[in-house]
Design a protein around this motif. Structure first.
Motif, PDB file in Angstrom:
ATOM      1  N   TRP A   1      -1.849   1.569   8.430  1.00  0.00           N
ATOM      2  CA  TRP A   1      -0.940   0.619   7.775  1.00  0.00           C
ATOM      3  C   TRP A   1       0.252   0.274   8.657  1.00  0.00           C
ATOM      4  O   TRP A   1       0.677  -0.883   8.740  1.00  0.00           O
ATOM      5  CB  TRP A   1      -0.461   1.170   6.442  1.00  0.00           C
ATOM      6  CG  TRP A   1      -1.556   1.412   5.448  1.00  0.00           C
ATOM      7  CD1 TRP A   1      -2.047   2.609   5.032  1.00  0.00           C
ATOM      8  CD2 TRP A   1      -2.326   0.415   4.748  1.00  0.00           C
ATOM      9  NE1 TRP A   1      -3.072   2.434   4.121  1.00  0.00           N
ATOM     10  CE2 TRP A   1      -3.252   1.101   3.932  1.00  0.00           C
ATOM     11  CE3 TRP A   1      -2.310  -0.974   4.739  1.00  0.00           C
ATOM     12  CZ2 TRP A   1      -4.157   0.440   3.101  1.00  0.00           C
ATOM     13  CZ3 TRP A   1      -3.209  -1.653   3.919  1.00  0.00           C
ATOM     14  CH2 TRP A   1      -4.111  -0.947   3.123  1.00  0.00           C
TER      15      TRP A   1
ATOM     16  N   TRP B   1      -4.570   5.673  -3.867  1.00  0.00           N
ATOM     17  CA  TRP B   1      -3.504   4.840  -3.336  1.00  0.00           C
ATOM     18  C   TRP B   1      -3.204   3.676  -4.271  1.00  0.00           C
ATOM     19  O   TRP B   1      -4.105   3.154  -4.947  1.00  0.00           O
ATOM     20  CB  TRP B   1      -3.898   4.287  -1.968  1.00  0.00           C
ATOM     21  CG  TRP B   1      -3.591   5.249  -0.845  1.00  0.00           C
ATOM     22  CD1 TRP B   1      -4.097   6.502  -0.675  1.00  0.00           C
ATOM     23  CD2 TRP B   1      -2.689   5.023   0.239  1.00  0.00           C
ATOM     24  NE1 TRP B   1      -3.576   7.084   0.446  1.00  0.00           N
ATOM     25  CE2 TRP B   1      -2.710   6.200   1.040  1.00  0.00           C
ATOM     26  CE3 TRP B   1      -1.884   3.963   0.623  1.00  0.00           C
ATOM     27  CZ2 TRP B   1      -1.941   6.325   2.194  1.00  0.00           C
ATOM     28  CZ3 TRP B   1      -1.118   4.086   1.774  1.00  0.00           C
ATOM     29  CH2 TRP B   1      -1.150   5.258   2.543  1.00  0.00           C
TER      30      TRP B   1
ATOM     31  N   PRO C   1      -8.087   3.797   2.383  1.00  0.00           N
ATOM     32  CA  PRO C   1      -6.625   3.642   2.352  1.00  0.00           C
ATOM     33  C   PRO C   1      -5.871   4.837   2.918  1.00  0.00           C
ATOM     34  O   PRO C   1      -4.860   4.672   3.610  1.00  0.00           O
ATOM     35  CB  PRO C   1      -6.328   3.443   0.865  1.00  0.00           C
ATOM     36  CG  PRO C   1      -7.577   2.847   0.307  1.00  0.00           C
ATOM     37  CD  PRO C   1      -8.697   3.494   1.068  1.00  0.00           C
TER      38      PRO C   1
ATOM     39  N   ALA D   1       0.861  -1.185   0.000  1.00  0.00           N
ATOM     40  CA  ALA D   1       0.000   0.000   0.000  1.00  0.00           C
ATOM     41  C   ALA D   1       0.893   1.229   0.000  1.00  0.00           C
ATOM     42  O   ALA D   1       1.854   1.310   0.772  1.00  0.00           O
ATOM     43  CB  ALA D   1      -0.911   0.007   1.227  1.00  0.00           C
TER      44      ALA D   1
ATOM     45  N   LEU E   1      -2.444  -0.125  -4.391  1.00  0.00           N
ATOM     46  CA  LEU E   1      -2.737  -1.233  -3.482  1.00  0.00           C
ATOM     47  C   LEU E   1      -2.545  -2.573  -4.176  1.00  0.00           C
ATOM     48  O   LEU E   1      -2.897  -2.742  -5.348  1.00  0.00           O
ATOM     49  CB  LEU E   1      -4.179  -1.141  -2.968  1.00  0.00           C
ATOM     50  CG  LEU E   1      -4.549   0.093  -2.125  1.00  0.00           C
ATOM     51  CD1 LEU E   1      -6.052   0.155  -1.919  1.00  0.00           C
ATOM     52  CD2 LEU E   1      -3.829   0.035  -0.783  1.00  0.00           C
TER      53      LEU E   1
END
Length: 245
Positions: A195, A159, A190, A150, A161
Motif C-alpha cells: 500500500w 482489512w 490486503p 485500506a 477497504l
C-alpha cells in the motif's frame, strides 16, 4: 510549556516510537517539477495546522527542520508535536493523531475533510504504527472521483477497504514499470499488499516533490479531546498501564 488538560499521562511517559504519519494535499495547478515549488511558508503552515480536524489549538512554533528529518519522538509530550510544510500548492502534515488502531480512521476522516475544503485537490497519505505487527491506514483521493482507502494489520485478512488499486492506477496513469519498481502485485492479499508503495507512486505522479533541502515548521499543539484519547490508546496503551504497577 502549557500542558494539555485532556491528557491522563504525564509528559515524560514513554510511548511506542515506531510509526509514520503523513497526509499530503496537492492543489491545482499541480506542480510540473521540483523547480515549480516555492520555499516553505510558515504563516500558511500555522493556519493549516489550526484548521486541521485533530487539532484544537496551535500553542507555538517550536522549530523548523528539514522535511526529511523528524522531530523528537520518545515521550508523551512529543505526541503534541506536529510538522507542517507548505510549498506553494503542496501542503504536508505529519501528525501522530492520524494513527489509530481502535476501529475508527482519523486518516480517512481528515482526508475526506480536506477533499471537501479543497475541491479539485489530490489528497494522499499513510499512517502506520509497529506493535507486534504493523497497523497501517492508507488513503488516496483523485479529483476525478477515484478513491482508495485500506486499513488493517499486516499479514491479517480482515482489512477495511474502499475502492481498488486498479482505479487509482488508471486515474493517476501509473505504469506497469512503476508498479514493478515498487514491488506492487495487484493480486496480493490486503495484508501483504504494498500500500505504501502505491501511495508513493500516486504522489509522485501528482507532485514530484523532493523533500531534501525543504523546510517545514514544527508546532506544539493542543489536540482535541477525542484525538488525545486516541493518541493515548494507540501510542501509550499497555505501556502506560504497565507503569502503574
Amino acid at each position: 510549556m502549557t500542558d494539555n488538560d485532556f491528557w491522563e499521562y504525564p509528559p515524560e511517559q514513554a510511548i511506542a516510537q515506531l510509526g509514520e504519519f503523513r497526509l499530503t494535499l496537492v492543489e491545482p495547478p499541480f506542480p510540473a517539477g521540483e523547480e515549480a515549488l516555492p520555499p516553505h511558508d510558515p504563516a500558511r503552515a500555522r493556519e493549516f495546522a489550526a484548521a486541521f480536524g485533530t487539532i484544537d489549538t496551535v500553542v507555538e512554533e517550536v522549530d523548523r527542520i528539514e522535511a526529511t528529518e523528524r522531530s523528537p519522538f520518545a515521550t508523551r509530550a512529543d505526541l503534541d508535536l506536529v510538522g507542517v510544510g507548505c510549498w506553494g500548492t503542496v501542503t504536508e502534515i505529519n501528525d501522530p493523531a492520524l494513527v489509530f488502531t481502535g476501529g475508527t480512521f482519523p486518516l480517512a476522516e481528515q482526508a475526506d475533510a480536506l477533499s471537501e475544503r479543497f475541491p479539485g485537490a489530490v489528497v494522499i497519505g499513510s499512517a502506520t504504527i509497529d506493535h507486534n505487527l504493523t497497523h497501517g491506514a492508507h488513503v488516496i483521493h483523485h479529483p476525478d472521483g477515484a478513491r482508495l482507502f485500506a486499513a488493517g494489520w499486516s499479514g491479517e485478512g480482515d482489512w477495511d477497504l474502499l475502492g481498488t488499486p486498479q482505479e487509482i492506477i488508471d486515474a493517476f496513469g501509473i505504469s506497469p514499470d512503476d508498479l514493478a519498481d515498487k514491488d506492487i502485485e495487484l493480486d496480493a492479499a490486503p495484508g501483504s499488499f504494498a500500500w505504501e508503495g502505491l501511495v508513493r507512486l500516486a504522489l509522485r505522479r501528482t507532485a514530484p516533490l523532493f523533500r531534501k533541502g525543504r523546510t517545514l515548521s514544527v508546532f506544539r499543539v493542543r489536540h482535541t479531546e477525542e484525538a488525545t484519547g486516541d493518541l493515548e490508546d494507540t501510542w501509550i496503551g499497555e505501556l502506560g498501564e504497565f507503569d502503574e504497577f
